[in-house]
Design a protein around this motif. Structure first.
Motif, PDB file in Angstrom:
ATOM      1  N   PRO A 152      -9.547  18.404   2.330  1.00  0.00           N
ATOM      2  CA  PRO A 152      -9.270  17.424   3.377  1.00  0.00           C
ATOM      3  C   PRO A 152      -8.875  16.068   2.786  1.00  0.00           C
ATOM      4  O   PRO A 152      -9.193  15.770   1.638  1.00  0.00           O
ATOM      5  CB  PRO A 152     -10.607  17.322   4.121  1.00  0.00           C
ATOM      6  N   SER A 194      -2.817   4.706  11.203  1.00  0.00           N
ATOM      7  CA  SER A 194      -2.172   6.008  11.361  1.00  0.00           C
ATOM      8  C   SER A 194      -1.955   6.609   9.964  1.00  0.00           C
ATOM      9  O   SER A 194      -2.072   5.917   8.959  1.00  0.00           O
ATOM     10  CB  SER A 194      -0.829   5.862  12.081  1.00  0.00           C
ATOM     11  N   VAL A 195      -1.648   7.888   9.974  1.00  0.00           N
ATOM     12  CA  VAL A 195      -1.466   8.587   8.686  1.00  0.00           C
ATOM     13  C   VAL A 195      -0.050   8.314   8.171  1.00  0.00           C
ATOM     14  O   VAL A 195       0.932   8.629   8.838  1.00  0.00           O
ATOM     15  CB  VAL A 195      -1.666  10.107   8.866  1.00  0.00           C
ATOM     16  N   ARG A 242      -9.262  11.944   3.719  1.00  0.00           N
ATOM     17  CA  ARG A 242      -9.828  10.958   4.651  1.00  0.00           C
ATOM     18  C   ARG A 242      -9.271   9.580   4.305  1.00  0.00           C
ATOM     19  O   ARG A 242      -9.266   9.187   3.138  1.00  0.00           O
ATOM     20  CB  ARG A 242     -11.353  10.931   4.543  1.00  0.00           C
ATOM     21  N   ASP A 259     -10.368  10.861  -0.823  1.00  0.00           N
ATOM     22  CA  ASP A 259     -10.784   9.747   0.038  1.00  0.00           C
ATOM     23  C   ASP A 259     -10.043   8.485  -0.407  1.00  0.00           C
ATOM     24  O   ASP A 259     -10.028   8.165  -1.599  1.00  0.00           O
ATOM     25  CB  ASP A 259     -12.300   9.489  -0.103  1.00  0.00           C
ATOM     26  N   VAL A 301      -7.647  19.204   6.444  1.00  0.00           N
ATOM     27  CA  VAL A 301      -7.514  18.324   7.609  1.00  0.00           C
ATOM     28  C   VAL A 301      -7.306  16.886   7.121  1.00  0.00           C
ATOM     29  O   VAL A 301      -7.966  16.442   6.179  1.00  0.00           O
ATOM     30  CB  VAL A 301      -8.792  18.398   8.476  1.00  0.00           C
ATOM     31  N   ILE A 302      -6.422  16.159   7.795  1.00  0.00           N
ATOM     32  CA  ILE A 302      -6.229  14.739   7.458  1.00  0.00           C
ATOM     33  C   ILE A 302      -6.847  13.919   8.582  1.00  0.00           C
ATOM     34  O   ILE A 302      -6.507  14.108   9.753  1.00  0.00           O
ATOM     35  CB  ILE A 302      -4.731  14.415   7.316  1.00  0.00           C
ATOM     36  N   SER A 303      -7.746  13.009   8.222  1.00  0.00           N
ATOM     37  CA  SER A 303      -8.414  12.247   9.278  1.00  0.00           C
ATOM     38  C   SER A 303      -8.521  10.776   8.886  1.00  0.00           C
ATOM     39  O   SER A 303      -8.466  10.422   7.703  1.00  0.00           O
ATOM     40  CB  SER A 303      -9.818  12.815   9.528  1.00  0.00           C
ATOM     41  N   ILE A 304      -8.680   9.932   9.918  1.00  0.00           N
ATOM     42  CA  ILE A 304      -8.944   8.512   9.671  1.00  0.00           C
ATOM     43  C   ILE A 304     -10.381   8.271  10.112  1.00  0.00           C
ATOM     44  O   ILE A 304     -10.711   8.362  11.300  1.00  0.00           O
ATOM     45  CB  ILE A 304      -7.950   7.629  10.461  1.00  0.00           C
ATOM     46  N   GLU A 305     -11.254   8.048   9.192  1.00  0.00           N
ATOM     47  CA  GLU A 305     -12.679   7.900   9.500  1.00  0.00           C
ATOM     48  C   GLU A 305     -13.359   7.060   8.414  1.00  0.00           C
ATOM     49  O   GLU A 305     -12.827   6.917   7.307  1.00  0.00           O
ATOM     50  CB  GLU A 305     -13.368   9.259   9.627  1.00  0.00           C
TER      51      GLU A 305
END
Lengths: 109, 428
Positions: B397, B407-408, B399, B381, B418-422
């Motif tokens: 993952p 953006s990543v 985050r 994270d 998984v790569i996420s923006i949250e």
């Protein structure tokens, strides 16, 4: 006796044939062939194997302008043959027993 | 070929055209010998039949009849080659020789019915032997693999924790002893099964299945045939010395480990990740002097979060077999998860994820120039901005907080996660 059963004892037959006198490929095939109906090509692999195991060895003899390869049993081959004698006798005893039983009781029904 | 046939015009002992053609056929069927041994074998075979033909004709047999009884030269050659491969497999067993013997014997020399019966009869010892060989090979292969991992760990562990050296030495010696010993036993079992396969192949070869079994039964009594010659003394001595050496290595390893309680440690580890310890890196690091935050994890949960104040703080929650290394040098803050020697070779076994929690707290007022995180597995994270963000994780993952990332970044990658923006809350 079943021919294939005899064939299974080919190693012993070859060594036993060489106990009395040395032999060459054709003469051995002939003498073994009188006991077991084998193809001419069966003997060579057996001779080769026994030679590699040190149970027999070979020496050349000049014969009619060519060399003939003679096979003779080694002391180790003689020892192995003799040491297997008890087992051969045991096998014969078993076979005698089977023959005896079949001859005595096989025709009763 | 008849030396007595004065009308033939041939030199004494030279074969007739028909016999010469048969012998040529035999040479052709034997193929080009691959080695000196093969060449000598082929020459001996051809010489045997050349002599056989001459002697048969000399004894008064019609040559055509003798040739007919010998049959096709190809079949004679196949029989000889198969026998040679069987002898090789019997004398010096091994997976390749055994496979070659089975292939050559089953290939051409037995009639179809015999081949089927033979295949079924010899399949069990053949496959069992091959399985043993494979098992032995894998165990032998495991020795350098274990050594490589241990050496990799050793440098980073034994230096700061000298007492870990005894455990490493003990585990290594015991592992080498066990692996080599078990591999050796399996290989020997493969050899034994291989010899059994060879006997079954030889018993049935060329005589059909049922007949071959009769022959095998005769052989089983020990009468009428002879096993391969017994092992020579030097080889036996070598084998005994090797076995004693392996036992000594194993014994030394066990003795070294006896007082360390390692077995219990491994056992307790598999049941839980306890005991754990919490690491506070004290004193905290002045953020103004840090240009790069570098985190090296193994199977960790790694968080980089905002905290009040002006210092960077590192918090670790790690099991007792992990040492959390924290140090600052030349503007780079290094946080690294290392073995501490309590669980030598555990890396081979450990697939667990998230056994370690690492939290790096960065002051709210401070923008980090560079963050580099590399971990084998586990979640990551990131809740702080960084000019240069580099993250690599194997399975977990990633985050990124939307407060800092829209953006990543290119440097952020997870092999299977998984790569996420949250929004990033408290750790779950």
């Amino acid at each position: 006796m079943d021919a294939q059963l005899k064939k299974g004892m080919l190693d012993s037959l070859v060594l036993a044939a060489l106990l009395e006198k040395d032999g060459y490929g054709y003469s051995l095939t002939e003498s073994i062939g009188q006991v077991v109906p084998i193809a001419e090509t069966v003997l060579y692999p057996v001779l080769r194997r026994l030679e590699e195991q040190g149970l027999l060895d070979t020496y050349p003899v000049e014969h009619g302008g060519r060399l003939r390869k003679y096979y003779r049993i080694t002391p180790e081959g003689r020892r192995r043959l003799v040491s297997g004698l008890d087992e051969l006798k045991e096998l014969r005893r078993l076979i005698d027993r089977i023959v005896e039983e079949v001859e005595r009781n096989g025709q009763t029904r | 070929m008849d030396r007595h046939d004065d009308t033939s015009g041939r030199p004494a002992g030279s074969p007739s055209p028909a016999a010469a053609a048969w012998l040529d056929g035999l040479r052709a069927a034997l193929g080009l010998p691959a080695s000196e041994g093969d060449r000598a074998e082929a020459e001996a075979l051809v010489a045997f039949y050349e002599e056989f033909l001459a002697d048969a004709v000399e004894a008064g047999k019609p040559e055509a009849e003798v040739l007919a009884r010998l049959g096709e030269p190809g079949a004679v050659a196949a029989l000889s080659l198969a026998e040679r491969s069987l002898r090789e497999a019997e004398r010096r067993p091994g997976p390749f020789r055994l496979a070659t013997a089975a292939r050559k014997t089953l290939g051409r020399t037995a009639p179809l019915a015999g081949r089927v019966a033979l295949s079924l009869a010899s399949l069990v010892p053949f496959l069992a032997g091959m399985t043993c060989y494979l098992g032995g090979f894998l165990l032998f292969l495991a020795v350098p693999a274990a050594g490589w991992v241990a050496m990799d760990d050793l440098a980073s562990v034994v230096s700061p924790v000298p007492e870990a050296g005894v455990r490493y030495a003990g585990v290594l010696l015991a592992a080498v002893g066990l692996l080599v010993g078990a591999g050796w036993l399996l290989w020997a079992a493969g050899n034994r099964l291989g010899r059994l396969t060879v006997r079954m192949l030889r018993a049935s070869r060329g005589s059909g299945g049922a007949a071959g079994m009769a022959s095998a039964a005769t052989r089983a009594t020990g009468a009428g045939t002879f096993a391969a010659p017994k092992e020579r003394k030097p080889r036996r001595l070598l084998r005994t010395t090797g076995a004693l050496l392996v036992a000594a290595v194993l014994w030394t390893g066990v003795v070294l480990l006896a007082g360390t309680g390692l077995a219990y440690d491994y056992f307790s580890l598999w049941n839980s990740m306890a005991p754990r310890s919490t690491v506070h890196a004290e004193p905290a690091f002045d953020a103004a002097g840090i240009g790069t935050i570098q985190v090296q994890g193994r199977n960790s949960r790694i968080r980089v979060v905002r905290i009040p104040g002006t210092s960077i703080r590192v918090l670790g929650d790690v099991p007792d077999w992990v040492r959390l290394f924290v140090a600052e040098s030349d503007g780079t803050l290094v946080v690294a998860e290392q073995d501490n020697g309590r669980m030598p070779l555990f890396r081979i076994l450990a697939i667990h994820e998230g056994v370690t929690d690492i939290e790096v707290g960065v002051p709210e007022s401070f923008a980090v120039p560079s963050i580099r995180i590399v971990t084998q597995g586990g979640a990551v994270d990131i809740d702080v901005p960084a000019d240069d963000l580099f993250v690599r994780t194997g399975t977990g993952p990633i985050r990124l907080s939307p407060d800092h990332y829209q953006s990543v970044p290119d440097g952020v990658k997870s092999r299977r996660g998984v790569i996420s923006i949250e929004r990033i809350g408290d750790p779950s």
